[in-house]
Write an enzyme that holds these catalytic residues in place. Sequence first.
Site, short mmCIF file in Angstrom:
data_model
loop_
_atom_site.label_atom_id
_atom_site.label_comp_id
_atom_site.label_asym_id
_atom_site.label_seq_id
_atom_site.Cartn_x
_atom_site.Cartn_y
_atom_site.Cartn_z
N GLU A 86 0.82 -1.21 0.00
CA GLU A 86 0.00 0.00 0.00
C GLU A 86 0.85 1.26 0.00
O GLU A 86 0.45 2.30 0.50
CB GLU A 86 -0.97 -0.01 1.18
CG GLU A 86 -1.99 -1.12 1.09
CD GLU A 86 -3.36 -0.77 1.64
OE1 GLU A 86 -3.64 0.41 1.90
OE2 GLU A 86 -4.17 -1.71 1.82
N HIS A 143 -5.20 2.34 0.63
CA HIS A 143 -4.47 3.21 -0.29
C HIS A 143 -4.38 2.53 -1.65
O HIS A 143 -3.94 1.39 -1.75
CB HIS A 143 -3.07 3.50 0.24
CG HIS A 143 -3.08 4.10 1.60
ND1 HIS A 143 -3.31 3.35 2.72
CD2 HIS A 143 -2.91 5.38 2.01
CE1 HIS A 143 -3.28 4.15 3.79
NE2 HIS A 143 -3.04 5.37 3.38
N LYS A 170 -10.27 5.69 6.67
CA LYS A 170 -9.44 6.53 5.80
C LYS A 170 -9.22 5.85 4.45
O LYS A 170 -8.92 4.66 4.39
CB LYS A 170 -8.07 6.79 6.45
CG LYS A 170 -7.08 7.52 5.54
CD LYS A 170 -5.66 7.42 6.06
CE LYS A 170 -4.67 7.98 5.04
NZ LYS A 170 -3.26 7.70 5.40
#
Length: 253
Positions: A86, A143, A170
Amino acid sequence: MNTIKVRNIEIGVGKPKIIVPIVGTSHEEIIREAKSFKEIPLDVVEWRVDWFEHSQDWNAVETLLKDLRLVLANTPILMTFRTSKEGGKKAIDIKDYIALNVNAAKSGLVDLVDVELFSGNNVVQTIIEQAHACGVKVVVSNHDFVQTPAKSDIVNRLRMMQDLDADIPKIAVMPKNMKDVLTLLAATEEMVNDYADRPIITMSMGTMGIISRLAGESFGSSMTFGAAQTASAPGQMDVADLNDVLNAIHQAI
């Protein structure tokens, strides 16, 4: 929406809170950078432990955390081991990943830890349960450095993080064009207005995505990242410039 209180910082209200990363490799370099933050406008310091040369030696990590806490005083510390899959500096065995995050939570030296969503539900739940038992908050993250998923996929990932009891979901994605940036912003707005019961963090990376790092108060992202010395991801602005823009937007709103 419920807010999250970390030391003297309330996340999820007002202008987005600024996170500044430390990405040094040696103990001395990391502490020197932390000392330089005294005059910098920030709310949370993220220590990117995956950059640390002794990141898989708990004794070395704990020693550094003790010094970091002394230097940063009451500033909240988010500890993050970003894995290579990531965008981080290195890979880590999943058992070591769990142990690192759990040990950090138990140490009482960090306020938040970051756990990657695609580590697996059992891993995420184990770390969240252990961290919460120690009073430590958890950012569950994802991510994508290759593309921007469809809006529905972004929302679904954020909802999955929330269902796993992340304190702060997130997601960061890479745009290929400005429509991708709009997709990320639209997904943020939908998540916040239709599903979220807690603060979230979203961003579109790279130079095209810079607007997403500034528009959190309008679209619903509660925190943003600014660079002091070295950026930890593409598109991070200088923290002083970032703070000026966030203040201007907040005053206008």
